[in-house]
Enzyme design. Structure first.
Site, PDB file in Angstrom:
ATOM      1  CB  SER A 103      -1.109   0.055   1.214  1.00  0.00           C
ATOM      2  OG  SER A 103      -2.124   1.005   0.842  1.00  0.00           O
ATOM      3  CG  ASP A 199      -7.477  -2.558  -2.701  1.00  0.00           C
ATOM      4  OD1 ASP A 199      -8.191  -1.865  -1.773  1.00  0.00           O
ATOM      5  OD2 ASP A 199      -6.435  -2.768  -2.924  1.00  0.00           O
ATOM      6  CG  HIS A 229      -6.050  -2.340   0.817  1.00  0.00           C
ATOM      7  ND1 HIS A 229      -5.198  -1.853  -0.433  1.00  0.00           N
ATOM      8  CD2 HIS A 229      -5.349  -1.716   1.733  1.00  0.00           C
ATOM      9  CE1 HIS A 229      -4.462  -0.886   0.139  1.00  0.00           C
ATOM     10  NE2 HIS A 229      -4.451  -0.793   1.381  1.00  0.00           N
TER      11      HIS A 229
END
Length: 250
Positions: A103, A199, A229
């Site tokens: 991320s 996600d 995610h």
């Protein structure tokens, strides 16, 4: 974990940064956590066990304001957290590096790779989120939220993962100094991008944009149709392990 050492390192201003390291064969895997995440997350711990089993060197760390490191989360920015990661990596590793960024860690990882191009031999992004302060925070705020942020310097936004998240004006403004997706990204090492198509935090099509911007001719995207995610279920972790194992042989 057996064979793993841990410590805290002063970054030069009294703020101690926490880290965990495995000695072993190179390249050194460097795991870079996401926004409000830390080095004890499931992906980091899984990769540490993988590295230990094969005698691979690995470093994981917490940015300031995250996990076991000192500092306030609200004082952090993309620039600050990039500098934190660079400081720990430069002090605790030698030789080639394989960066694995989750991320926000994907954005931090790009910054590191561009800062140390002679050392980075591969990059693995897991739901990589470069430019998210602009495209996923600022762009989704309504006029009232933007006005409050400009006036007060900090607002709190709802999070699917717990308490509301403090978002500072400094985070937004500093993020604009590190935007990567507006033009070519001069990264030439092999790149692997994993992204779940379910996600809800970072749209999976952002992986296509990132791949398009990268100069590396050896760039591959792996889309996980039912992946979220976090990509932390058993099958997702197995895929990550396979991708990292292959990347280590490049």
């Amino acid at each position: 974990m057996s064979g793993e050492t841990a410590g805290r390192m002063d970054r030069g201003d009294g703020v101690a940064l926490a880290w965990r390291r495995l000695e072993g064969n190179g390249p050194t895997i460097v795991f870079l956590p996401g926004f409000r995440s830390d080095m004890e997350g499931s992906k980091a711990v899984h990769l540490a066990a993988f590295a230990a089993a094969r005698g691979q060197a690995m470093l994981r760390l917490d940015y300031s304001g995250h996990g076991a490191s000192d500092g306030r989360f609200e004082d952090g920015t993309i620039g600050v957290w990039t500098a934190d990661a660079l400081h720990v990596v430069d002090q605790l590793t030698e030789g080639p590096l394989l960066l694995v960024g989750s991320s926000m860690g994907g954005w931090i990882g790009l910054n590191l790779a561009l800062a140390r191009p002679d050392r980075v031999v591969g990059f693995v992004g897991i739901a990589a989120a470069p430019d998210f302060t602009e495209t996923l925070i600022w762009a989704t705020m309504d006029r009232h939220e933007r006005t409050r942020l400009m006036a007060e310097g900090t607002i709190f936004l709802a999070s699917a993962y717990g308490d509301p998240v403090p978002i500072t004006l400094a985070l937004i403004e500093d993020g604009r100094k590190h935007l990567r997706l507006a033009g070519p990204i001069p990264l030439l090492c092999p790149v692997r991008l994993l992204h779940g198509q379910k996600d809800s935090e970072v749209p999976w099509r952002s992986a296509l944009t990132l791949a398009d911007r990268l100069d590396s001719p050896d760039t591959q995207i792996l889309l996980i149709k039912d992946g979220d995610h976090r990509l932390s279920c058993e099958s997702d972790l197995g895929l990550l392990e396979d991708v990292v194992a292959r990347a280590l042989k490049v």
